[in-house]
Design a protein around this motif. Structure first.
Motif, PDB file in Angstrom:
ATOM      1  N   GLY A 281      91.316  61.864  86.082  1.00 53.15           N
ATOM      2  CA  GLY A 281      92.091  61.306  87.187  1.00 53.15           C
ATOM      3  C   GLY A 281      91.436  60.125  87.876  1.00 53.15           C
ATOM      4  N   VAL A 282      90.264  59.715  87.367  1.00 57.29           N
ATOM      5  CA  VAL A 282      89.576  58.596  88.010  1.00 57.29           C
ATOM      6  C   VAL A 282      90.064  57.285  87.387  1.00 57.29           C
ATOM      7  N   ALA A 283      90.192  56.277  88.230  1.00 54.61           N
ATOM      8  CA  ALA A 283      90.766  55.023  87.761  1.00 54.61           C
ATOM      9  C   ALA A 283      89.882  54.348  86.718  1.00 54.61           C
ATOM     10  N   VAL A 284      90.519  53.824  85.686  1.00 53.81           N
ATOM     11  CA  VAL A 284      89.862  53.029  84.656  1.00 53.81           C
ATOM     12  C   VAL A 284      90.511  51.661  84.776  1.00 53.81           C
ATOM     13  N   GLU A 285      89.853  50.640  84.293  1.00 54.81           N
ATOM     14  CA  GLU A 285      90.490  49.335  84.432  1.00 54.81           C
ATOM     15  C   GLU A 285      91.503  49.081  83.324  1.00 54.81           C
ATOM     16  N   TYR A 342      84.227  51.122  79.231  1.00 54.10           N
ATOM     17  CA  TYR A 342      84.954  52.385  79.059  1.00 54.10           C
ATOM     18  C   TYR A 342      84.209  53.286  78.079  1.00 54.10           C
ATOM     19  N   ARG A 346      82.795  56.154  80.288  1.00 53.02           N
ATOM     20  CA  ARG A 346      83.800  57.208  80.338  1.00 53.02           C
ATOM     21  C   ARG A 346      83.702  58.151  79.148  1.00 53.02           C
ATOM     22  N   ARG A 349      81.137  61.086  78.856  1.00 58.07           N
ATOM     23  CA  ARG A 349      81.257  62.406  79.482  1.00 58.07           C
ATOM     24  C   ARG A 349      82.151  63.349  78.700  1.00 58.07           C
TER      25      ARG A 349
END
Lengths: 365, 763
Positions: A281-285, A342, A346, A349
């Motif tokens: 749910g965390v914003a990615v570009e 990314y 990202r 994890r």
């Protein structure tokens, strides 16, 4: 009636036969069984068109999209406004317009391909210059373009990438759409083509091209806009990518599609970068390229080809990295940096073998 | 006995359900009508009979040492529960609530009594997927309208029965709902015994029907003991005004219907009239936003709505038909995301403006009002008690309330004032006080007077909660939510919350802060907030008790800072962000931070060539501050040379000194490298680099600058003694002190004048 003459006779050599040929039998069966009321000039009732496009009662779906969108689109086409399908590239807008035209008019080939070089005579009508010079303007010398044919035969006309056309060419549609009449001044005062029942226009436009040739307010008013979204359901998108890439791979001589977990990672990466939200749910570009389902299919295709022809396997997660650079970042250095970030931050994890393999291969980009 | 018990399963706020409830009571003439609602309110049931203006809600709260929670049982005119009460009074039946008191319902559950049972979701989705295809409806609300709201009145009862049967499944129960169903069943059995041979009607959320019926059969008919709150818990229920926007803000199947104003019309005037009203309301709302909705548009809109209704087999245009048609006819641009009425959940900030405007129009903005003479909500007494405890007695003329945050005995009083401030109560006027917990001056002053609107405002504020801290936390949460797009709001909310002492028992507020952190893209603002947080570890002993609750948030800020730093294309906010990361990293033990990952990020930034100069410098500063080998002085000198172009050097040094000035030692290596670069520059290059360089060295305080001057002078060949003298001379103030004082006074005057015109908000 050209389409009906051809119905049932699919050219086996054709790379991509039009929908009315591809689904000729199904359309014919629908037409026979169709008891619903048909708007004037329509080959099928609205219910039957809906069944043809999104499936139901045993018929397969031809496209993944919300039934409400089809309903709104059909109602628009049955009224006096034209339909504009707008959305990101690769969201199957053109396929949808083809299916609608095939179902409603029995013919999806009245297509105007928009572009910077498009001129009015490719939309309305042109002339056979030899006849024009020898006989002067006459019906014989006139070469009908898709709009002329659509109006005189009462069929749907498709206008692809309408916002790629210069504004003055777009605006030549204004009088046709509001008065439903096409004047041919060369043939004298009385030469008018009045649109017959069944005529309407389906435009498609790309949100990435927004601002290139913004539609005039007057033209916008004559269209109803329908936004076509990327596939909402992850499982459905995965299924589609698998199905379509299997087809493409078979044509390329690759017997197996990539492994399920590779495709899962691929689709997840595409969805996260497209929606700009990670799985937590965390914003990615957001990337500047569209990360469409169509693009995912083509990446899956390349992964399969790489695996099969280079190594003799079914494609590995690290192939995703290699193919992503071309598909996602194109030639945009900024996108490439975003993609690297990314992968670095990202993907690190994520758990699962395929994700770990993807992370390990992040340096390939 | 069972056939005397008539259970009507409803969907909350559904007009068709309301009609069914009313009709059932009028036809069966029961002695007792049981309604799903807090049974501890039964003593005050007549409060509901007063002439209120709907919507209102029963506001229940419970508070104990672990925290306080609020629950609402809302009623609109189209609520089946409300209609059931009216029908009971009309037919002489006795209406009663039969559910557990709010405090007894799972305390971690939703704050709305009429909310989804927990395991409803999976089954619900399967069932709906099938039904939505069959009824060609998109989304749960469209399906409900198609199946229930437009059904002929005599068909509604069997349809609801079949629907809820399918939803619940054979023998299925939710362990967390069992206690409620047992209690409602026991109440039903008792009511049957009480009613003699007359029937009993029970109105409840449809999902509970099977569970209650089973429980009623098993109960012996003795009155179920009314649960008493455990030792040390305050719990009560009061009536409170409610509003349509709040009703609409609860989502989910059982929580009820969306668009309360629209369904109010459906209830009062029927589907056709409601569709007309909806078109008017949406049209007005869009015109008010400056969107042209021409007569021609309206014509197309109506035709489309009617055509969609016919195509979908509806007897009148339903909500989804009207909205879909509006989408088709009025929206002249691509949408950013699928429209909100086709998916579950409430509106979010990423929804398209036009979609939000349409749905807001259907929600309406009506506010309920309580009839005079009704009992007051608890917050009134709570605030009074707290003021009494602190000996604060506001009169007509304002009294001065003051204190110092450093004095533990002053803190409760100041905290109380801060909480009142969060609730925005009239008459509370802050005079002076620190803006942030790490401010130097921690004294605070208020003017406090009894304002004529005080009581009204407190009652209004009771929507935030039953007691002051809870209300203050919720008010702060609401404040933060309103400022979603303002990056500075995060740091402000942190400070406000700390002073008001609301973090300890407000997981919701912390969740919202986390969400704000997760969504921010503003590096500088996040850095500012991060520094505030980190500062608390060292300065904020007054707030130590609250820090525990903020640990998770700190870790998240740290993560997000790393993420944003690596993506930052420009220098804006870089120093603040890296400073925050540096400060947080010092507390890594308490916070459980992954410093190795952070080091990797800053190594990439400092040693790679792609980062902007300030960020690269700041990243190197971080490494120096952490004592990383990559930031030894020779390595620093090497990086300075790498960033040595006149247009980059100042920014790079600014980042480096800004973050790690105190780790630079004598900065001799850096100075030597800079000196070497100067020698190669032309005059114009030097001049263009000068402002940024000046900014970079401004990070050093005067005494250190003097030391640097000494180094420079010695390097340029001065003897040590001469260098000392010259360096002192360089740093000497040349303007007379009186001139400087005059300049500062002039500046203050200018700032004061700017403030008078509202131009002082430079933060």
């Amino acid at each position: 009636m050209a389409a009906q003459r051809q119905a049932g006779s699919v050219d086996p050599q054709a790379q991509r036969p039009p929908a009315e040929q591809l689904y000729a039998d199904e359309l014919a069966a629908l037409r026979r069984a169709d008891k619903g009321p048909r708007p004037p000039g329509w080959g099928l009732s609205l219910q039957a068109v809906r069944r043809f496009v999104v499936g139901g009662d045993g018929a397969p779906a031809k496209i993944v999209c919300a039934p409400a969108l089809i309903e709104r689109a059909m109602v628009t086409l049955a009224t006096t406004r034209a339909l504009l399908l707008i959305g990101e590239p690769g969201t199957a807008k053109s396929l949808l317009s083809e299916l609608l035209a095939a179902a409603i008019s029995g013919e999806s080939t009245l297509v105007i391909q928009g572009g910077a070089a498009l001129t009015e005579d490719q939309i309305k009508y042109g002339w056979n210059y030899a006849l024009l010079v020898s006989e002067g303007p006459s019906h014989r010398a006139l070469v009908p373009a898709p709009l002329y044919r659509g109006m005189s035969e009462g069929r749907l006309v498709r206008f692809e990438e309408i916002t790629r056309c210069p504004a003055e060419v777009q605006d030549s549609l204004l009088s046709v759409l509001s008065d439903r009449v096409l004047a041919i001044p060369e043939l004298g005062d009385a030469a008018m083509v009045f649109a017959r029942d069944g005529f309407n226009l389906i435009g498609t436009a790309n949100t990435r091209d927004r601002g290139v040739n913004e539609m005039s307010a007057a033209l916008k008013r004559r269209f109803n806009f329908e936004t076509v979204f990327p596939i909402r359901d992850a499982a459905e998108e995965l299924e589609l990518v698998k199905r379509e890439s299997t087809k493409l791979l078979a044509r390329s001589g690759v017997p197996h599609p990539p492994e399920q977990d590779v495709l899962e990672v691929l689709v997840a990466v595409f969805r996260e970068l497209r929606e700009a939200v990670g799985e937590d749910g965390v914003a990615v570009e957001r990337l500047t390229s569209a990360m469409s389902t169509a693009e995912a299919v083509s990446v899956a295709h390349s992964i399969g080809v790489r695996g099969h022809f280079l190594r003799g396997d079914r494609g590995r997660p690290e192939d995703i990295v290699e193919c992503l650079a071309g598909a996602a970042a194109k030639d945009n250095a900024e996108d490439l940096a975003k993609l690297r970030r990314y992968l670095d931050q990202r993907v690190a994890r994520r758990t699962g073998e395929a994700w770990r393999a993807l992370y390990a291969a992040r340096h390939l980009i | 006995m069972a056939d005397r018990l008539v259970i009507v399963g409803v969907r909350h706020h559904s007009p068709a359900s309301a009609r069914l409830a009313h009709q059932t009571i009028v036809e069966t003439r029961p002695a007792i009508v049981l309604i799903e609602g807090p049974s501890d309110f039964n003593d005050h049931f007549d409060d509901l009979r007063l002439a209120h203006q709907l919507p209102i809600a029963i506001f229940s709260y419970c508070a104990d040492a672990s925290g306080a929670r609020a629950f609402y049982t809302p009623f609109a005119a189209s609520s089946p529960e409300w209609r059931a009460m009216q029908a009971s009074w009309r037919t002489g039946a006795k209406p009663m609530f039969c559910d557990l008191p709010a405090w007894r319902i799972d305390q971690r559950g939703p704050a709305n009594r009429y909310a989804d049972p927990h395991n409803l979701h999976a089954r619900y989705q399967t069932l709906h997927a099938a039904l939505e295809t069959k009824f060609s409806a998109e989304g749960q609300d469209a399906l409900w309208d198609a199946v229930v709201e437009q059904a002929p009145p005599d068909k509604v009862a069997p349809i609801l029965e079949a629907y809820f049967d399918a939803l619940r499944g054979e023998g299925e129960h939710d362990p967390r709902e069992v206690e409620r169903e047992q209690y409602m069943g026991a109440m039903a059995a008792w009511a049957l015994a009480e009613a003699g041979d007359r029937p009993v009607v029970l109105i409840c959320g449809g999902w509970h029907v099977a569970g209650i019926r089973a429980a009623a059969g098993a109960a012996d008919g003795s009155p179920p003991p009314p649960p008493a709150p455990p030792e040390g818990m305050r719990a009560a229920s009061y009536l409170t005004p409610y509003s349509y926007p709040r009703l609409a803000s609860f989502a989910g199947y059982a929580a009820g219907m969306p668009s309360p104003a629209y369904y109010e019309r459906v209830h009062a005037e029927g589907l056709d009239a409601a569709a007309d009203w909806a078109m008017g309301a949406i049209g007005d709302a869009l015109r008010a936003r400056g969107l042209p909705v021409s007569t021609a548009d309206k014509l197309v809109w109506r035709t489309t709505a009617l055509a969609l209704a016919r195509l979908r087999g509806h007897r009148a245009p339903l909500r989804a038909d009207v909205l879909d048609a509006a989408l088709s006819a009025l929206v002249k641009d691509a949408l950013e995301r699928p429209v909100a009425w086709t998916r579950p959940g409430v509106l979010s900030r990423s929804d398209d403006d036009i979609v939000v405007a349409m749905l807001r129009a259907l929600s309406g903005s009506d506010e309920g009002r309580l009839a005079p003479g009704v009992r007051q909500p608890p917050l009134v007494a709570d605030i009074q008690a707290r003021l009494d405890a602190q000996g604060i007695e506001p009169g007509r003329r304002s009294t001065l309330v003051e204190g110092d945050w450093r004095a533990p005995e002053d803190r409760p009083r100041l905290q109380l004032m801060r909480q009142l401030l969060l609730l925005n109560l009239p008459g509370v006027k802050p005079v002076s006080g620190p803006a942030h917990a790490d401010d130097v001056d921690l004294r605070e002053q208020y003017e406090f007077a009894r304002h004529p609107d005080w009581l009204g405002a407190v009652i209004e504020a009771s929507r935030f909660g039953g007691d002051l801290p809870m209300a203050a936390a919720a008010a702060l949460d609401a404040w933060l939510t309103d400022r979603r797009d303002d990056p500075a709001a995060l740091a402000q909310a942190l400070s406000r919350g700390l002073f008001a002492g609301v973090f300890m028992n407000s997981p919701l507020l912390i969740d919202d802060l986390s969400e704000a952190v997760a969504g921010t893209h503003d590096l500088g603002a996040l850095g500012g907030a991060g520094r505030r947080l980190a500062g608390l570890f060292r300065y904020g002993e007054a707030f130590a008790a609250q820090m525990q609750s903020l640990n998770g948030l700190c870790a998240q800020v740290f993560q997000r800072l790393l993420w944003l730093c690596e993506g930052a294309g420009a220098d804006a906010g870089a120093i603040a962000a890296v400073l925050a990361a540096r400060d947080l990293a010092r507390e890594s033990q308490a916070l459980g931070l992954d410093l190795a990952a952070a080091q990797d990020v800053f190594l990439r930034l400092a040693l790679g060539d792609s980062a902007a100069p300030t960020l690269a410098g700041a990243a190197l500063g971080y490494l120096a501050a952490r004592g990383a080998p990559a930031a030894r002085s020779d390595a620093i000198a090497e990086r300075i040379l790498r960033f040595g172009a006149p247009d980059r050097l100042g920014d790079f040094l600014g980042g480096l000194f800004g973050v790690a000035r105190e780790h630079m030692g004598e900065a001799e290596g850096a100075l030597r490298a800079v000196d070497r670069l100067f020698g190669e520059w032309s005059d114009s290059e030097f001049l263009s680099a000068l402002p940024a360089l000046r900014g970079a060295f401004a990070w050093f305080p005067p005494r250190e600058r003097e030391r640097l001057a000494r180094v420079v002078l010695q390097q340029s060949g001065y003897a040590p003694a001469l260098a000392d003298a010259a360096a002192i001379d360089w740093m000497r103030q040349r303007a007379p002190i009186s001139d400087q004082a005059a300049a500062m006074a002039a500046e203050q005057a200018a700032l004061a004048r700017l403030a008078r015109y509202g131009l002082d908000d430079f933060d």
